[in-house]
Write an enzyme that holds these catalytic residues in place. Structure first.
Site, PDB file in Angstrom:
ATOM      1  N   ASP A  60       9.608  58.253 -42.667  1.00 29.12           N
ATOM      2  CA  ASP A  60       9.427  57.987 -41.243  1.00 29.12           C
ATOM      3  C   ASP A  60       8.013  58.389 -40.869  1.00 29.12           C
ATOM      4  O   ASP A  60       7.589  59.514 -41.148  1.00 29.12           O
ATOM      5  CB  ASP A  60      10.446  58.775 -40.424  1.00 29.12           C
ATOM      6  CG  ASP A  60      10.450  58.389 -38.956  1.00 29.12           C
ATOM      7  OD1 ASP A  60      10.270  57.191 -38.654  1.00 29.12           O
ATOM      8  OD2 ASP A  60      10.639  59.279 -38.113  1.00 29.12           O
ATOM      9  N   ASP A  94       5.411  58.357 -37.522  1.00 26.08           N
ATOM     10  CA  ASP A  94       5.319  58.168 -36.067  1.00 26.08           C
ATOM     11  C   ASP A  94       3.943  58.576 -35.582  1.00 26.08           C
ATOM     12  O   ASP A  94       3.428  59.643 -35.969  1.00 26.08           O
ATOM     13  CB  ASP A  94       6.347  59.029 -35.328  1.00 26.08           C
ATOM     14  CG  ASP A  94       7.764  58.518 -35.475  1.00 26.08           C
ATOM     15  OD1 ASP A  94       7.970  57.302 -35.331  1.00 26.08           O
ATOM     16  OD2 ASP A  94       8.664  59.340 -35.717  1.00 26.08           O
ATOM     17  N   ARG A 107      16.597  58.542 -43.292  1.00 24.70           N
ATOM     18  CA  ARG A 107      15.570  57.575 -43.677  1.00 24.70           C
ATOM     19  C   ARG A 107      14.755  58.097 -44.844  1.00 24.70           C
ATOM     20  O   ARG A 107      14.508  59.290 -44.944  1.00 24.70           O
ATOM     21  CB  ARG A 107      14.676  57.178 -42.514  1.00 24.70           C
ATOM     22  CG  ARG A 107      14.031  58.337 -41.807  1.00 24.70           C
ATOM     23  CD  ARG A 107      13.894  58.030 -40.352  1.00 24.70           C
ATOM     24  NE  ARG A 107      14.865  58.861 -39.669  1.00 24.70           N
ATOM     25  CZ  ARG A 107      14.767  59.265 -38.441  1.00 24.70           C
ATOM     26  NH1 ARG A 107      13.779  58.883 -37.698  1.00 24.70           N
ATOM     27  NH2 ARG A 107      15.666  60.021 -37.897  1.00 24.70           N
ATOM     28  N   ARG A 117      12.029  51.783 -47.019  1.00 19.87           N
ATOM     29  CA  ARG A 117      12.758  51.957 -45.762  1.00 19.87           C
ATOM     30  C   ARG A 117      13.293  50.619 -45.292  1.00 19.87           C
ATOM     31  O   ARG A 117      12.587  49.624 -45.226  1.00 19.87           O
ATOM     32  CB  ARG A 117      11.870  52.567 -44.680  1.00 19.87           C
ATOM     33  CG  ARG A 117      12.655  52.788 -43.391  1.00 19.87           C
ATOM     34  CD  ARG A 117      11.966  53.683 -42.446  1.00 19.87           C
ATOM     35  NE  ARG A 117      12.675  53.748 -41.173  1.00 19.87           N
ATOM     36  CZ  ARG A 117      12.291  54.467 -40.154  1.00 19.87           C
ATOM     37  NH1 ARG A 117      11.217  55.207 -40.257  1.00 19.87           N
ATOM     38  NH2 ARG A 117      12.992  54.459 -39.043  1.00 19.87           N
TER      39      ARG A 117
END
Length: 177
Positions: A107, A109, A104, A94
């Protein structure tokens, strides 16, 4: 005196992480990220949701994503965990995002870190947009629909039920890591 592992277990927090990809081999990207987190000696993976194929949100001119949620137990502090997750993302290729909410390769989170409420320049907990995103809430509900959002005071299932059904298409996948 208690062994270090027992102390770490007692001090550990339950953490819910979203994982997603929409560039390259989506399943492989997600599985590699999961394995990297699983191999961290300070993180114990408790559960993961099924994968979902999900429509993009906010920036719509991109391919669909593959998304899932992970439930972890860790004593690693939130900013340290964020740093470790960013390292996983970098190791998987990334780059710095050129388009906010854009494509992307991977990812990661943090959605919930126990019931911690945090608002810094680098990290906001719980995740500030999770309650509006089916691709986050559905996988979390697959793991634990009763988890309560510490700011909103309602369960993940209630938040999911409040979303407009026609928004944010998702399709459950039959494959996994």
């Amino acid at each position: 005196m208690y062994p270090d592992t027992l102390i770490q277990l007692i001090m550990a927090h339950l953490v819910y992480i979203s994982i997603g990809s929409n560039i390259g081999n989506l399943l492989n990207n997600c599985c590699q990220a999961m394995e990297a987190l699983r191999s961290d000696p300070d993180i114990r993976m408790i559960a993961h949701s099924p994968f979902y194929r999900t429509a993009p949100v906010d920036f719509l001119e991109q391919d669909w994503f593959l998304n899932a949620a992970l439930k972890l137990r860790t004593a690693v502090q939130p900013m340290q965990l964020l740093d470790r997750m960013r390292a996983v993302q970098r190791n998987l290729g990334r780059k710095t995002d050129t388009v906010r909410f854009g494509p992307r390769i991977i990812d990661l989170d943090i959605n919930f870190y126990g019931d911690l409420v945090l608002d810094t320049a680098e990290l906001i907990l719980p995740h500030p947009r999770m309650h509006k995103r089916r691709f986050v809430l559905q996988p979390i509900c697959d793991i634990d629909p009763t988890i309560v959002h510490p700011l909103l005071g309602v369960s993940a299932q209630d938040l999911l039920n409040q979303l407009v059904i026609d928004d944010q298409e998702i399709e459950k996948c039959s494959y996994g890591c």
